[in-house]
Design a protein around this motif. Structure first.
Motif, PDB file in Angstrom:
ATOM      1  N   LYS A  18      64.976   0.247  -4.087  1.00 40.95           N
ATOM      2  CA  LYS A  18      64.018   0.058  -4.847  1.00 40.95           C
ATOM      3  C   LYS A  18      63.834  -1.666  -5.193  1.00 40.95           C
ATOM      4  CE  LYS A  18      64.176   4.529  -7.084  1.00 40.95           C
ATOM      5  NZ  LYS A  18      64.213   5.044  -8.477  1.00 40.95           N
ATOM      6  N   VAL A  19      64.899  -2.188  -5.385  1.00 38.44           N
ATOM      7  CA  VAL A  19      64.701  -3.875  -5.300  1.00 38.44           C
ATOM      8  C   VAL A  19      64.177  -4.174  -4.217  1.00 38.44           C
ATOM      9  CG1 VAL A  19      66.071  -5.850  -5.634  1.00 38.44           C
ATOM     10  CG2 VAL A  19      66.520  -3.740  -7.090  1.00 38.44           C
ATOM     11  N   ALA A  20      64.833  -3.788  -2.964  1.00 39.33           N
ATOM     12  CA  ALA A  20      64.240  -4.326  -1.563  1.00 39.33           C
ATOM     13  C   ALA A  20      62.528  -3.913  -1.509  1.00 39.33           C
ATOM     14  CB  ALA A  20      64.829  -3.785  -0.436  1.00 39.33           C
ATOM     15  N   ALA A  21      62.101  -2.771  -2.163  1.00 37.99           N
ATOM     16  CA  ALA A  21      60.865  -2.362  -1.899  1.00 37.99           C
ATOM     17  C   ALA A  21      59.878  -3.400  -2.587  1.00 37.99           C
ATOM     18  CB  ALA A  21      60.616  -1.135  -2.557  1.00 37.99           C
ATOM     19  N   SER A  42      51.557  -8.937   1.180  1.00 39.33           N
ATOM     20  CA  SER A  42      52.666  -8.603   0.562  1.00 39.33           C
ATOM     21  C   SER A  42      53.484  -9.736   0.175  1.00 39.33           C
ATOM     22  CB  SER A  42      53.612  -7.480   1.486  1.00 39.33           C
ATOM     23  OG  SER A  42      54.117  -8.269   2.583  1.00 39.33           O
ATOM     24  N   VAL A  43      54.431  -9.405  -0.649  1.00 38.21           N
ATOM     25  CA  VAL A  43      55.574 -10.506  -0.891  1.00 38.21           C
ATOM     26  C   VAL A  43      56.160 -11.154   0.632  1.00 38.21           C
ATOM     27  CG1 VAL A  43      57.757 -11.080  -1.982  1.00 38.21           C
ATOM     28  CG2 VAL A  43      55.873  -9.821  -3.402  1.00 38.21           C
ATOM     29  N   ARG A  44      56.648 -10.060   1.009  1.00 40.86           N
ATOM     30  CA  ARG A  44      57.109 -10.334   2.381  1.00 40.86           C
ATOM     31  C   ARG A  44      56.396 -11.346   3.513  1.00 40.86           C
ATOM     32  NH1 ARG A  44      57.968  -5.815   3.340  1.00 40.86           N
ATOM     33  NH2 ARG A  44      60.248  -5.593   2.943  1.00 40.86           N
ATOM     34  N   ASP A  45      55.056 -10.968   3.481  1.00 48.06           N
ATOM     35  CA  ASP A  45      54.170 -11.610   4.400  1.00 48.06           C
ATOM     36  C   ASP A  45      53.590 -12.779   3.808  1.00 48.06           C
ATOM     37  OD1 ASP A  45      54.178  -9.504   6.087  1.00 48.06           O
ATOM     38  OD2 ASP A  45      52.257  -8.658   5.451  1.00 48.06           O
ATOM     39  N   PRO A  96      64.706  -7.074 -11.859  1.00 47.58           N
ATOM     40  CA  PRO A  96      65.661  -6.526 -11.220  1.00 47.58           C
ATOM     41  C   PRO A  96      66.307  -7.359  -9.970  1.00 47.58           C
ATOM     42  CG  PRO A  96      63.744  -5.189 -11.601  1.00 47.58           C
ATOM     43  CD  PRO A  96      63.411  -6.481 -11.984  1.00 47.58           C
ATOM     44  N   ALA A  97      65.731  -7.895  -9.447  1.00 47.46           N
ATOM     45  CA  ALA A  97      66.134  -8.874  -8.322  1.00 47.46           C
ATOM     46  C   ALA A  97      67.389  -9.782  -8.735  1.00 47.46           C
ATOM     47  CB  ALA A  97      65.317  -9.476  -7.407  1.00 47.46           C
ATOM     48  N   ALA A 123      64.430   2.694 -13.808  1.00 47.29           N
ATOM     49  CA  ALA A 123      63.655   2.695 -12.793  1.00 47.29           C
ATOM     50  C   ALA A 123      63.889   2.355 -11.583  1.00 47.29           C
ATOM     51  CB  ALA A 123      62.075   2.337 -12.975  1.00 47.29           C
ATOM     52  N   PHE A 124      64.798   1.366 -11.789  1.00 48.00           N
ATOM     53  CA  PHE A 124      65.529   0.858 -10.510  1.00 48.00           C
ATOM     54  C   PHE A 124      66.728   1.178 -10.442  1.00 48.00           C
ATOM     55  CE2 PHE A 124      61.733  -2.132 -11.360  1.00 48.00           C
ATOM     56  CZ  PHE A 124      61.543  -2.613 -10.062  1.00 48.00           C
ATOM     57  N   GLY A 125      67.348   2.173 -10.996  1.00 45.29           N
ATOM     58  CA  GLY A 125      68.612   2.785 -10.646  1.00 45.29           C
ATOM     59  C   GLY A 125      69.756   2.215 -11.427  1.00 45.29           C
ATOM     60  N   VAL A 126      69.631   1.274 -12.459  1.00 45.64           N
ATOM     61  CA  VAL A 126      70.693   0.954 -12.864  1.00 45.64           C
ATOM     62  C   VAL A 126      71.459   1.990 -13.755  1.00 45.64           C
ATOM     63  CG1 VAL A 126      71.533  -0.652 -14.686  1.00 45.64           C
ATOM     64  CG2 VAL A 126      69.822  -1.548 -13.328  1.00 45.64           C
ATOM     65  N   GLN A 127      72.992   1.819 -13.237  1.00 40.70           N
ATOM     66  CA  GLN A 127      73.709   3.086 -13.608  1.00 40.70           C
ATOM     67  C   GLN A 127      74.584   2.903 -14.977  1.00 40.70           C
ATOM     68  OE1 GLN A 127      71.915   5.434 -11.942  1.00 40.70           O
ATOM     69  NE2 GLN A 127      74.189   6.330 -11.574  1.00 40.70           N
ATOM     70  N   ARG A 128      74.614   1.587 -15.347  1.00 41.76           N
ATOM     71  CA  ARG A 128      75.532   1.244 -16.687  1.00 41.76           C
ATOM     72  C   ARG A 128      75.004   0.404 -17.495  1.00 41.76           C
ATOM     73  NH1 ARG A 128      79.902   0.148 -14.091  1.00 41.76           N
ATOM     74  NH2 ARG A 128      81.304   1.868 -14.324  1.00 41.76           N
ATOM     75  N   ILE A 129      74.469   0.717 -18.585  1.00 44.38           N
ATOM     76  CA  ILE A 129      73.660   0.261 -19.525  1.00 44.38           C
ATOM     77  C   ILE A 129      74.199   0.199 -20.872  1.00 44.38           C
ATOM     78  CG2 ILE A 129      71.437   0.364 -20.688  1.00 44.38           C
ATOM     79  CD1 ILE A 129      70.286   1.379 -18.133  1.00 44.38           C
TER      80      ILE A 129
END
Length: 433
Positions: A18-21, A42-45, A96-97, A123-129
């Motif tokens: 999700k971060v890479a996306a 896109s950010v990448r382009d 998130p990055a 939303a970005f899958g953080v597992q420990r908050i």
């Protein structure tokens, strides 16, 4: 098997996919840092075009890549050497990055300040908050209960600071049909501070209320020493030490009552006094000491530069300022007054005004009389720069207090070297405030 916050974990702690996306996001007018040439890419382009700082407009806020990397590694190494867990405060950046970089360097989890921020992290899958706040919103507690049920690997802990907050949490969680207990830390405050029980005895009574609440689980104690002092004077440091010793006393009173099956948590430590937290708490028996420092990732050229433990001789190289504002001189209405096109909507001002550092492609301003004396919504007042800041010149500004800098920008360009005569843009950091 469901995870507790103090459990040791494996994996990155965030959904790397999700971060890479984020690199696929299409750029447009929403991102005030970027020129029209980037729209539709896109950010990448866009990054593939090898953009330069000179191609970006003003006002602008940037990050220095090498400084961010240095700060993340330095803090991780310091905490590892001190034997404490780092759960950096994600509210500083809401990026998130950058959370991913902190987790990859060894952070135990991510701290957040309110429920909307927790939802971004999930939303970005953080597992420990760690929620450094008390959550009383019934709808929010219902959402949290559902998240914990749906994902046994999600570990969450928040604060309580009164028997009434315990009652309200328990009532809302029962109504939501919570299947997992919510871990909580009893928060100890101090006179004149923010939230938190005003004394160890009161905190012990709150812990007893937690133990009676079937939907809650006592996981330890926590608080924030930075609300009680604002400088590194002897008086300020003594106040912090006194508070931390009270927190250690509270841990001693409650450690055997914690029922998570893991080490009780003792959490304190912003970015100003984390050295004192280690000195006072790291030796506690049977405790997972958790620092929540957040501002270190960007550091600054103001408040934290003056108060950071690594600037006060706490070992290791000091942090480096990674944040810079860029603003253009748009008016010279008086001989010693220039107006810049960056103001309160663009740069932080609550812990000190920006400082002029250099003219892009021109002279440095350090050591000169040039200074920012005020900010309006969209303008900065630069005085006594003389002929060094003519109309049209672009100045680099140091900023103070990163916690109120990131929130003004949804996309922040990352430079290869902010000290270079011609910095290149090597990344874009997306924020979610």
């Amino acid at each position: 098997m469901e995870q507790t916050f103090a459990s040791s974990g494996t994996g990155p702690g965030i959904d790397a996919g999700k971060v890479a996306a984020l690199a696929d996001e299409v750029l447009d007018w929403r991102f005030k840092a970027l020129p029209p040439e980037a729209w539709g890419l896109s950010v990448r382009d866009y990054l593939a075009t090898r953009p330069a700082l000179a191609g970006l407009g003003t006002p602008l806020l940037t990050l220095d890549a090498a400084a961010v990397d240095h700060n993340v590694r330095t803090m991780a190494e310091w905490c590892a050497k001190a034997g404490v867990a780092l759960v950096p405060h994600g509210k500083t950046t809401m990026a998130p990055a950058l959370w991913q970089a902190q987790l990859a360097a060894g952070s135990h989890g991510i701290t957040l300040a309110n429920l909307p921020q927790v939802r971004v992290a999930r939303a970005f899958g953080v597992q420990r908050i760690l929620l450094a706040n008390t959550l009383l919103d019934p709808a929010g507690l219902g959402w949290l209960a559902a998240e914990l049920t749906a994902d046994p690997s999600f570990a969450f802990v928040s604060w309580v600071d009164s028997a009434e907050s315990v009652r309200l949490m328990d009532e809302a969680l029962r109504a939501a049909g919570a299947e997992r207990q919510v871990e909580v830390l009893v928060e100890l405050g101090g006179p004149g501070g923010r939230t938190g029980a005003r004394g160890v005895e009161e905190a012990v009574e709150i812990a007893a209320a937690v133990l009676r609440a079937p939907t809650l689980r006592l996981a330890g104690v926590g608080g924030y020493e930075g609300a009680l002092a604002h400088d590194a004077s002897e008086e300020g440091l003594a106040t912090v030490r006194g508070y931390l010793r009270a927190l250690a006393d509270l841990h001693g009173r409650l450690s055997t009552a914690c029922s998570s099956g893991a080490e009780p948590i003792v959490s304190a430590g912003g970015s100003a006094y984390f050295d004192l937290v280690v000195e006072e708490l790291a030796g506690l028996p049977d405790a997972l000491v958790v620092l929540r420092s957040g501002a270190y990732v960007a550091h600054d050229d103001g408040f934290y530069r003056g108060i950071s433990p690594l600037g006060r001789g706490a070992g290791q190289a000091p942090f480096r300022s990674a944040l810079h504002g860029w603003a253009r001189v748009v008016s010279r209405p008086e001989p010693q007054l220039a107006l810049l096109d960056a103001g309160k909507r663009d740069l932080p001002f609550d812990e000190g005004l920006p400082e002029p550092q250099l003219v892009r492609g021109g002279p440095g301003l350090a050591g000169t009389a040039a200074r920012i004396t005020a900010l309006n919504d969209q303008h900065a007042f630069l005085r006594d720069a003389g002929d060094l800041a003519p109309v049209g010149a672009v100045l680099r500004l140091g900023v103070s207090h990163p916690c109120t800098a990131f929130d003004k920008w949804t996309m922040i360009p990352v430079l290869d070297d902010a000290d270079s005569p011609e910095p290149k843009v090597t990344g874009l950091v997306r924020t979610y405030f």
